[in-house]
Design an enzyme around this catalytic site. Structure first.
Site, mmCIF file in Angstrom:
data_model
loop_
_atom_site.group_PDB
_atom_site.id
_atom_site.type_symbol
_atom_site.label_atom_id
_atom_site.label_comp_id
_atom_site.label_asym_id
_atom_site.label_seq_id
_atom_site.Cartn_x
_atom_site.Cartn_y
_atom_site.Cartn_z
ATOM 1 N N ASP A 129 -3.389 1.566 6.874
ATOM 2 C CA ASP A 129 -2.479 1.235 5.770
ATOM 3 C C ASP A 129 -2.140 -0.255 5.761
ATOM 4 O O ASP A 129 -2.065 -0.873 4.685
ATOM 5 C CB ASP A 129 -1.202 2.068 5.880
ATOM 6 C CG ASP A 129 -1.480 3.557 5.745
ATOM 7 O OD1 ASP A 129 -2.435 3.911 5.029
ATOM 8 O OD2 ASP A 129 -0.748 4.366 6.340
ATOM 9 N N CYS B 88 -16.553 -8.019 13.294
ATOM 10 C CA CYS B 88 -15.684 -8.966 14.012
ATOM 11 C C CYS B 88 -14.911 -8.318 15.151
ATOM 12 O O CYS B 88 -14.248 -9.009 15.926
ATOM 13 C CB CYS B 88 -14.731 -9.651 13.045
ATOM 14 S SG CYS B 88 -13.531 -8.519 12.288
ATOM 15 N N GLU C 191 -1.360 -1.342 -5.930
ATOM 16 C CA GLU C 191 -2.548 -0.687 -6.466
ATOM 17 C C GLU C 191 -2.204 0.083 -7.736
ATOM 18 O O GLU C 191 -1.103 0.600 -7.882
ATOM 19 C CB GLU C 191 -3.126 0.283 -5.440
ATOM 20 C CG GLU C 191 -3.666 -0.363 -4.187
ATOM 21 C CD GLU C 191 -4.107 0.687 -3.187
ATOM 22 O OE1 GLU C 191 -5.320 0.874 -3.035
ATOM 23 O OE2 GLU C 191 -3.229 1.313 -2.575
ATOM 24 N N CYS D 28 -13.519 -2.861 13.138
ATOM 25 C CA CYS D 28 -14.568 -3.505 12.337
ATOM 26 C C CYS D 28 -15.800 -3.725 13.222
ATOM 27 O O CYS D 28 -15.700 -4.367 14.273
ATOM 28 C CB CYS D 28 -14.061 -4.828 11.774
ATOM 29 S SG CYS D 28 -15.324 -5.746 10.850
ATOM 30 N N CYS E 117 -12.720 -10.329 8.182
ATOM 31 C CA CYS E 117 -14.022 -10.939 7.884
ATOM 32 C C CYS E 117 -14.597 -10.521 6.547
ATOM 33 O O CYS E 117 -15.581 -11.097 6.078
ATOM 34 C CB CYS E 117 -15.024 -10.614 8.999
ATOM 35 S SG CYS E 117 -15.495 -8.863 9.064
ATOM 36 N N CYS F 256 -12.715 -4.856 5.826
ATOM 37 C CA CYS F 256 -12.008 -5.565 6.891
ATOM 38 C C CYS F 256 -11.277 -6.755 6.282
ATOM 39 O O CYS F 256 -11.896 -7.613 5.647
ATOM 40 C CB CYS F 256 -12.995 -6.022 7.961
ATOM 41 S SG CYS F 256 -12.261 -7.083 9.241
ATOM 42 N N ASP G 121 0.865 -1.179 0.000
ATOM 43 C CA ASP G 121 0.000 0.000 0.000
ATOM 44 C C ASP G 121 0.899 1.226 0.000
ATOM 45 O O ASP G 121 1.636 1.478 0.962
ATOM 46 C CB ASP G 121 -0.906 0.013 1.235
ATOM 47 C CG ASP G 121 -1.792 1.245 1.280
ATOM 48 O OD1 ASP G 121 -2.663 1.367 0.393
ATOM 49 O OD2 ASP G 121 -1.597 2.097 2.173
#
Length: 409
Positions: free
Chosen positions: A363, A356, A282, A353, A337, A334, A198
């Site tokens: 990041d 979960c 990305e 989250c 999950c 997330c 990232d």
């Protein structure tokens, strides 16, 4: 694949004068060819062929008083200038037809003697060579001292001599590499070694294993020196020798920043490709981000250059390189999950989250999602990688000090 290896040149005063003549002759032939093409277009005639231009602008021109000095340089340099014009027009027509990727290119423009970057190219038939003493022997120029920083892996097919804006000379060799030889240069990493990256501004890169690479911010660190040099340049009278010296000082300061950034990118990209079987990043919209208030920081980071290095090194050394879509919601999902929690402002660096209860570093979570979206989470060899249950659909994208490794091409 073809690669370029660049080395610093240190020509003597007489050789600098010979190189200046070669730069000037190549520039004149290039401009004459562009002018001939434009005159034909204005007269609505067909473009003259490369052979006709060669006869007219080089062979016959050498016998005229106005262009007799073209005979003082290697004819290969002049022929390569014509080939550059041909390539420029091919790119123009391909761009107009939509056959060329990237931004639309325009027609070639005339070169100026005031351009701070000059170059000439010698192909194999120019009979240039690397001498037994390690010098670069060029026709009608002489044997130039080369600073060899590494060994050429194969015999080069051509060499381009470059004078950059900082007044430095470089020899850029084109090498045809052997993929089989390159892939055995490094020890094979763990078959399941894969990493998601990232890219950001606070940290240059955050890896899916939790490693954070600080952003060097080379331009920001050099701003004080650059401002002083630019202020001195603005006070010099145009056309004076002092202004030329001040311009060179500014150019050298910028070159130092660019060289440091490139070295950092080379070291980090080599380290990641050497240690991992697969790498995922990305597909960032850098040109769009460079039009925002973060433009200076985005340009300072140099993400595009870094991703390009990762891509060609992965291809060269037999690694897997994956670039995921820019609309993948890596910062919203997330990684444990799969719940999609929606967009978050940039100042939110951690979030929990609601499904979960996992506390995520923004990041690090994005880097894990990049790895999962690329299909690399469990194995670089194609094993299943997604979380067991993914209730949310994945659609959109989110958001240095490293040990110096061996330098790569």
């Amino acid at each position: 694949m073809q690669l370029r290896y660049s080395f610093r040149l240190y020509p003597e005063p007489g050789q600098r004068a010979a190189l200046a003549r070669a730069f000037g002759c190549a520039r004149v032939v290039f401009n004459d060819a562009v002018r001939a093409r434009e005159d034909a277009r204005t007269a609505q005639k067909s473009y003259p062929s490369a052979a006709a231009l060669s006869q007219r602008l080089i062979t016959r021109a050498k016998n005229t008083p106005e262009r007799s000095w073209l005979g003082e340089v290697s004819s290969v340099v002049l022929q390569q200038a014509l080939r550059d014009v041909e390539a420029a027009y091919r790119n123009l027509f391909a761009s107009l037809k939509g056959e060329r990727k990237g931004k639309r290119v325009g027609a070639p423009r005339f070169k100026s003697r005031k351009d701070t970057r000059q170059s000439i190219r010698f192909t194999a038939n120019a009979r240039w060579k690397i001498t037994s003493s390690g010098r670069l022997s060029l026709p009608k120029i002489g044997e130039i001292t080369v600073k060899w920083s590494r060994v050429l892996p194969a015999a080069p097919s051509s060499v381009t001599v470059i004078l950059d804006s900082a007044g430095r000379y470089f020899a850029s060799f084109v090498i045809d590499t052997d993929p089989n030889t390159d892939q055995v240069r490094w020890d094979a990493p763990d078959p399941e070694a894969a990493i998601g990256i990232d890219l950001g501004l606070t940290h240059f890169a955050v890896l899916s294993d939790g490693t954070k690479i600080d952003s060097p911010r080379f331009l920001r660190r050099a701003e004080k020196k650059l401002k002083k040099a630019q202020r001195e340049l603005s006070r010099k009278r145009k056309g004076s020798k002092n202004r030329a010296k001040a311009r060179l000082k500014v150019a050298r300061a910028h070159a130092a920043v660019a060289d440091a950034r490139q070295e950092f990118h080379h070291q980090l990209s080599t380290k990641l490709i050497r240690e991992n079987r697969a790498v995922a990043v990305e597909d960032l919209a850098v040109s769009g981000l460079a039009r925002t208030r973060l433009a200076k920081s985005v340009h300072d980071a140099g993400w595009s250059q870094f991703v390009t290095m990762l891509e060609y090194k992965a291809k060269r050394y037999g690694r897997t390189f994956v670039k995921i879509g820019r609309f993948e919601p890596t910062s919203q999902t997330c990684s444990t999950c799969g719940h999609r929690d929606g967009p978050k402002p940039l100042h939110v660096r951690e979030w929990t989250c609601p499904v979960c209860g996992t506390v995520h570093d923004r990041d690090h979570n994005a880097a894990i999602n990049v790895k999962q979206a690329a299909g690399l989470a469990v194995s670089a060899c194609g094993a299943p990688v997604r979380p067991g249950l993914v209730p949310a659909q994945r659609e959109e994208t989110g958001s240095q000090g490293i040990p110096a490794g061996s330098r790569a091409a």
